[in-house]
Design a protein around this motif. Structure first.
Motif, PDB file in Angstrom:
ATOM      1  N   ALA A  62     -54.650  69.856  43.620  1.00  0.00           N
ATOM      2  CA  ALA A  62     -55.381  68.905  44.463  1.00  0.00           C
ATOM      3  C   ALA A  62     -54.520  67.723  44.857  1.00  0.00           C
ATOM      4  CB  ALA A  62     -56.637  68.427  43.736  1.00  0.00           C
ATOM      5  N   ASP A  63     -53.547  67.401  44.036  1.00  0.00           N
ATOM      6  CA  ASP A  63     -52.672  66.258  44.304  1.00  0.00           C
ATOM      7  C   ASP A  63     -51.716  66.517  45.452  1.00  0.00           C
ATOM      8  OD1 ASP A  63     -51.629  63.630  43.585  1.00  0.00           O
ATOM      9  OD2 ASP A  63     -49.840  64.706  42.881  1.00  0.00           O
ATOM     10  N   LYS A  64     -51.565  67.798  45.853  1.00  0.00           N
ATOM     11  CA  LYS A  64     -50.538  68.141  46.839  1.00  0.00           C
ATOM     12  C   LYS A  64     -51.066  68.734  48.136  1.00  0.00           C
ATOM     13  CE  LYS A  64     -46.788  68.888  43.518  1.00  0.00           C
ATOM     14  NZ  LYS A  64     -45.908  67.851  44.113  1.00  0.00           N
ATOM     15  N   VAL A  65     -52.363  69.068  48.191  1.00  0.00           N
ATOM     16  CA  VAL A  65     -52.868  69.816  49.335  1.00  0.00           C
ATOM     17  C   VAL A  65     -54.062  69.118  49.988  1.00  0.00           C
ATOM     18  CG1 VAL A  65     -52.072  71.983  48.326  1.00  0.00           C
ATOM     19  CG2 VAL A  65     -54.434  71.233  47.938  1.00  0.00           C
ATOM     20  N   SER A  66     -54.468  69.657  51.139  1.00  0.00           N
ATOM     21  CA  SER A  66     -55.625  69.116  51.840  1.00  0.00           C
ATOM     22  C   SER A  66     -56.909  69.386  51.077  1.00  0.00           C
ATOM     23  CB  SER A  66     -55.705  69.737  53.242  1.00  0.00           C
ATOM     24  OG  SER A  66     -56.912  69.396  53.889  1.00  0.00           O
ATOM     25  N   LYS A  67     -57.011  70.607  50.538  1.00  0.00           N
ATOM     26  CA  LYS A  67     -58.251  70.995  49.859  1.00  0.00           C
ATOM     27  C   LYS A  67     -57.986  72.142  48.892  1.00  0.00           C
ATOM     28  CE  LYS A  67     -62.998  72.552  50.905  1.00  0.00           C
ATOM     29  NZ  LYS A  67     -63.932  72.915  51.997  1.00  0.00           N
ATOM     30  N   VAL A  68     -58.707  72.131  47.773  1.00  0.00           N
ATOM     31  CA  VAL A  68     -58.700  73.253  46.831  1.00  0.00           C
ATOM     32  C   VAL A  68     -60.107  73.841  46.782  1.00  0.00           C
ATOM     33  CG1 VAL A  68     -58.351  74.018  44.452  1.00  0.00           C
ATOM     34  CG2 VAL A  68     -56.877  72.230  45.417  1.00  0.00           C
ATOM     35  N   ILE A  69     -60.193  75.150  46.968  1.00  0.00           N
ATOM     36  CA  ILE A  69     -61.467  75.862  46.785  1.00  0.00           C
ATOM     37  C   ILE A  69     -61.383  76.525  45.416  1.00  0.00           C
ATOM     38  CG2 ILE A  69     -62.986  77.678  47.660  1.00  0.00           C
ATOM     39  CD1 ILE A  69     -61.486  77.196  50.405  1.00  0.00           C
ATOM     40  N   ALA A  70     -62.099  75.965  44.457  1.00  0.00           N
ATOM     41  CA  ALA A  70     -61.999  76.402  43.065  1.00  0.00           C
ATOM     42  C   ALA A  70     -63.197  77.267  42.692  1.00  0.00           C
ATOM     43  CB  ALA A  70     -61.909  75.186  42.146  1.00  0.00           C
ATOM     44  N   ILE A  71     -62.938  78.522  42.360  1.00  0.00           N
ATOM     45  CA  ILE A  71     -64.010  79.445  41.978  1.00  0.00           C
ATOM     46  C   ILE A  71     -64.033  79.596  40.459  1.00  0.00           C
ATOM     47  CG2 ILE A  71     -64.910  81.790  42.214  1.00  0.00           C
ATOM     48  CD1 ILE A  71     -63.522  81.988  44.886  1.00  0.00           C
ATOM     49  N   GLU A  72     -65.213  79.428  39.883  1.00  0.00           N
ATOM     50  CA  GLU A  72     -65.389  79.591  38.444  1.00  0.00           C
ATOM     51  C   GLU A  72     -66.748  80.220  38.184  1.00  0.00           C
ATOM     52  OE1 GLU A  72     -65.218  80.136  34.755  1.00  0.00           O
ATOM     53  OE2 GLU A  72     -63.430  79.264  35.699  1.00  0.00           O
ATOM     54  N   GLN A  73     -66.765  81.256  37.365  1.00  0.00           N
ATOM     55  CA  GLN A  73     -68.006  81.976  37.093  1.00  0.00           C
ATOM     56  C   GLN A  73     -68.757  81.427  35.881  1.00  0.00           C
ATOM     57  OE1 GLN A  73     -67.490  86.187  36.435  1.00  0.00           O
ATOM     58  NE2 GLN A  73     -69.666  86.622  36.630  1.00  0.00           N
ATOM     59  N   ASP A  74     -68.045  80.929  34.886  1.00  0.00           N
ATOM     60  CA  ASP A  74     -68.664  80.492  33.632  1.00  0.00           C
ATOM     61  C   ASP A  74     -69.318  79.119  33.813  1.00  0.00           C
ATOM     62  OD1 ASP A  74     -69.361  79.802  31.052  1.00  0.00           O
ATOM     63  OD2 ASP A  74     -67.524  80.603  30.159  1.00  0.00           O
ATOM     64  N   LYS A  75     -70.636  79.095  33.832  1.00  0.00           N
ATOM     65  CA  LYS A  75     -71.371  77.847  34.084  1.00  0.00           C
ATOM     66  C   LYS A  75     -71.186  76.823  32.970  1.00  0.00           C
ATOM     67  CE  LYS A  75     -74.870  80.044  37.005  1.00  0.00           C
ATOM     68  NZ  LYS A  75     -76.316  80.344  37.193  1.00  0.00           N
ATOM     69  N   ARG A  76     -70.781  77.256  31.790  1.00  0.00           N
ATOM     70  CA  ARG A  76     -70.519  76.309  30.713  1.00  0.00           C
ATOM     71  C   ARG A  76     -69.309  75.439  31.010  1.00  0.00           C
ATOM     72  NH1 ARG A  76     -68.748  79.268  25.843  1.00  0.00           N
ATOM     73  NH2 ARG A  76     -67.472  80.263  27.469  1.00  0.00           N
ATOM     74  N   ILE A  77     -68.378  76.009  31.787  1.00  0.00           N
ATOM     75  CA  ILE A  77     -67.109  75.338  32.059  1.00  0.00           C
ATOM     76  C   ILE A  77     -67.227  74.311  33.185  1.00  0.00           C
ATOM     77  CG2 ILE A  77     -64.712  75.733  32.759  1.00  0.00           C
ATOM     78  CD1 ILE A  77     -65.281  76.843  30.032  1.00  0.00           C
ATOM     79  N   ILE A  78     -68.194  74.509  34.088  1.00  0.00           N
ATOM     80  CA  ILE A  78     -68.302  73.666  35.284  1.00  0.00           C
ATOM     81  C   ILE A  78     -68.402  72.169  34.953  1.00  0.00           C
ATOM     82  CG2 ILE A  78     -69.656  73.187  37.352  1.00  0.00           C
ATOM     83  CD1 ILE A  78     -68.059  75.813  37.433  1.00  0.00           C
ATOM     84  N   PRO A  79     -69.223  71.739  33.982  1.00  0.00           N
ATOM     85  CA  PRO A  79     -69.288  70.295  33.673  1.00  0.00           C
ATOM     86  C   PRO A  79     -67.941  69.714  33.242  1.00  0.00           C
ATOM     87  CG  PRO A  79     -71.145  71.445  32.688  1.00  0.00           C
ATOM     88  CD  PRO A  79     -70.211  72.496  33.184  1.00  0.00           C
ATOM     89  N   VAL A  80     -67.146  70.510  32.532  1.00  0.00           N
ATOM     90  CA  VAL A  80     -65.828  70.049  32.106  1.00  0.00           C
ATOM     91  C   VAL A  80     -64.932  69.852  33.323  1.00  0.00           C
ATOM     92  CG1 VAL A  80     -63.902  70.469  30.540  1.00  0.00           C
ATOM     93  CG2 VAL A  80     -66.146  71.449  30.032  1.00  0.00           C
ATOM     94  N   LEU A  81     -64.965  70.825  34.221  1.00  0.00           N
ATOM     95  CA  LEU A  81     -64.163  70.735  35.443  1.00  0.00           C
ATOM     96  C   LEU A  81     -64.584  69.533  36.278  1.00  0.00           C
ATOM     97  CD1 LEU A  81     -62.103  71.853  37.444  1.00  0.00           C
ATOM     98  CD2 LEU A  81     -63.863  73.429  38.297  1.00  0.00           C
ATOM     99  N   ARG A  82     -65.884  69.336  36.449  1.00  0.00           N
ATOM    100  CA  ARG A  82     -66.367  68.193  37.243  1.00  0.00           C
ATOM    101  C   ARG A  82     -65.947  66.869  36.607  1.00  0.00           C
ATOM    102  NH1 ARG A  82     -69.690  70.140  41.168  1.00  0.00           N
ATOM    103  NH2 ARG A  82     -71.023  71.947  40.708  1.00  0.00           N
ATOM    104  N   GLU A  83     -66.043  66.784  35.274  1.00  0.00           N
ATOM    105  CA  GLU A  83     -65.670  65.541  34.591  1.00  0.00           C
ATOM    106  C   GLU A  83     -64.201  65.214  34.804  1.00  0.00           C
ATOM    107  OE1 GLU A  83     -64.919  64.214  30.044  1.00  0.00           O
ATOM    108  OE2 GLU A  83     -66.970  64.863  30.482  1.00  0.00           O
ATOM    109  N   ARG A  84     -63.356  66.210  34.696  1.00  0.00           N
ATOM    110  CA  ARG A  84     -61.917  65.967  34.894  1.00  0.00           C
ATOM    111  C   ARG A  84     -61.622  65.480  36.314  1.00  0.00           C
ATOM    112  NH1 ARG A  84     -57.642  70.109  32.876  1.00  0.00           N
ATOM    113  NH2 ARG A  84     -56.457  68.186  32.686  1.00  0.00           N
TER     114      ARG A  84
END
Length: 279
Positions: A62-84
Motif C-alpha cells: 500500500a505504501d508504493k501503489v495507487s491501490k491494493v485489493i486485498a482478498i481474505e477468506q478467514d473472517k477472524r483475521i479481518i479485524p486484525v487487518l483493519r486494525e493494522r
C-alpha cells in the motif's frame, strides 16, 4: 521486529493459524523486500493480493501503489487487518472478504501474493483469464518447480505445459521454512508469471492435456485410450477410440507423455479434434 508484531497481534485476537488452510505468514523482512523489489511497483499500479492475512505484505504494498485489493477468506483475521491499516493510516486498501477462487476480481494491473497453498492450482489457472502486467507469487517449492519443469524432467506435468503455452514463468528465488509463522513443512519459492494469450489453448486442448497426464509415464496413445472419457463423454467402444487415435501423428502416439513438448501436445490435440469433428 515483524515476527514479534505478528505474534502479538495473533495473541491479542486469540487467533490460532491453521496450516491446512495455508495460513503461513511471511515474517522475514529480507524476503518481503525481495518480493516488493521484483514487483517493480509504482504509484499507478493497482495490485491484487490473494490471501492478505494480517497485512504483512499488504502494508508495504500500500505504501508504493495507487491501490491494493486485498482478498481474505478467514473472517477472524479481518479485524486484525483493519486494525493494522488504521494504525498505519493506510486508506488505499480495499478488503474483499470471501473465497478467491469464487470471487470475480475487479480490475488490477499486477498480482503480488503469498498464496494460500491449498488454492495454488485453481488460482493460477483462474488468473490466466485476466489481463494484467505480471504476477509475483509465492508457492510451495514443489508446486513452483512443476510450473517451470521441462519435458523429460520428473516434475513435468499438465501444469508445466499450461504455464509454457500461456505464460512466461520464472522461478526467482527460494524461501526457507523459517521465514514463516508458523513454519510450513516444506520450503517455498517466488515465481514471476507474465500472462501470454494463446488462442490454440482451448477447452479441447485442456481436456486432451488432462487425459494424457493421467498416465504421464505411458505412451501417449495408450494414455489417450485409457482416459478418452476426459476428452469426450460420448460412449464410444474401445475399437472406435483406437481408430480415432490412429489418425494422430504416429511418432507422437509412440512417445511417452512426460517427454512430449507442449507444442507436440498441441499437435495431438488439433489432430484429435479434426477427427472428432468428422464423426
Amino acid at each position: 521486529m515483524l515476527a514479534k508484531e505478528t505474534f502479538n497481534l495473533l495473541k491479542k485476537y486469540q487467533i490460532h493459524l491453521d496450516r491446512r488452510k495455508g495460513q503461513n505468514y511471511l515474517i522475514n523482512t529480507h524476503f518481503l523486500s525481495r518480493i516488493i523489489e521484483n514487483a517493480q511497483l509504482d504509484d499507478s499500479d493497482i495490485v491484487l493480493e490473494i490471501g492478505a492475512g494480517i497485512g504483512t505484505l499488504t502494508v508495504p504494498l500500500a505504501d508504493k501503489v495507487s491501490k491494493v485489493i486485498a482478498i481474505e477468506q478467514d473472517k477472524r483475521i479481518i479485524p486484525v487487518l483493519r486494525e493494522r491499516l488504521i494504525e498505519k493510516d493506510i486508506s488505499n486498501v480495499e478488503i474483499l472478504i470471501g473465497d478467491a477462487t469464487k470471487i470475480n476480481f475487479p480490475y488490477f494491473s499486477k498480482v503480488v501474493s503469498n498464496l494460500p497453498y491449498q488454492i495454488s492450482s485453481p488460482i493460477t489457472f483462474k488468473l490466466l483469464h485476466y489481463d494484467f502486467d505480471f504476477a509475483i507469487l509465492m508457492y510451495q517449492l514443489e508446486f513452483a518447480q512443476r510450473m517451470v519443469a521441462n519435458p523429460g524432467e520428473s516434475d513435468y506435468s499438465r501444469l508445466s505445459v499450461m504455464m509454457n503455452l500461456c505464460t512466461q514463468t520464472e522461478l526467482l528465488f527460494k524461501v526457507p521454512r523459517k521465514a514463516f509463522l508458523p513454519q510450513p513443512k516444506i520450503s517455498s519459492a517466488v515465481i514471476r508469471l507474465t500472462p501470454s494469450k494463446n488462442p490454440d489453448v482451448d477447452e479441447f486442448f485442456v481436456k486432451t492435456c488432462r487425459a494424457l497426464f493421467q498416465h504421464k509415464k505411458k505412451k501417449s496413445g495408450k494414455a489417450l485410450l485409457q482416459s478418452f472419457h476426459e476428452i469426450c463423454d460420448l460412449d464410444f467402444d474401445r475399437n472406435t477410440i483406437r481408430d480415432i487415435i490412429s489418425h494422430v501423428d504416429g511418432k507422437l502416439i509412440e512417445e511417452r507423455v512426460f517427454k512430449l513438448t507442449p507444442k507436440e501436445i498441441l499437435i495431438i490435440s488439433r489432430e484429435l479434434e479434426d477427427v472428432m469433428e468428422k464423426i
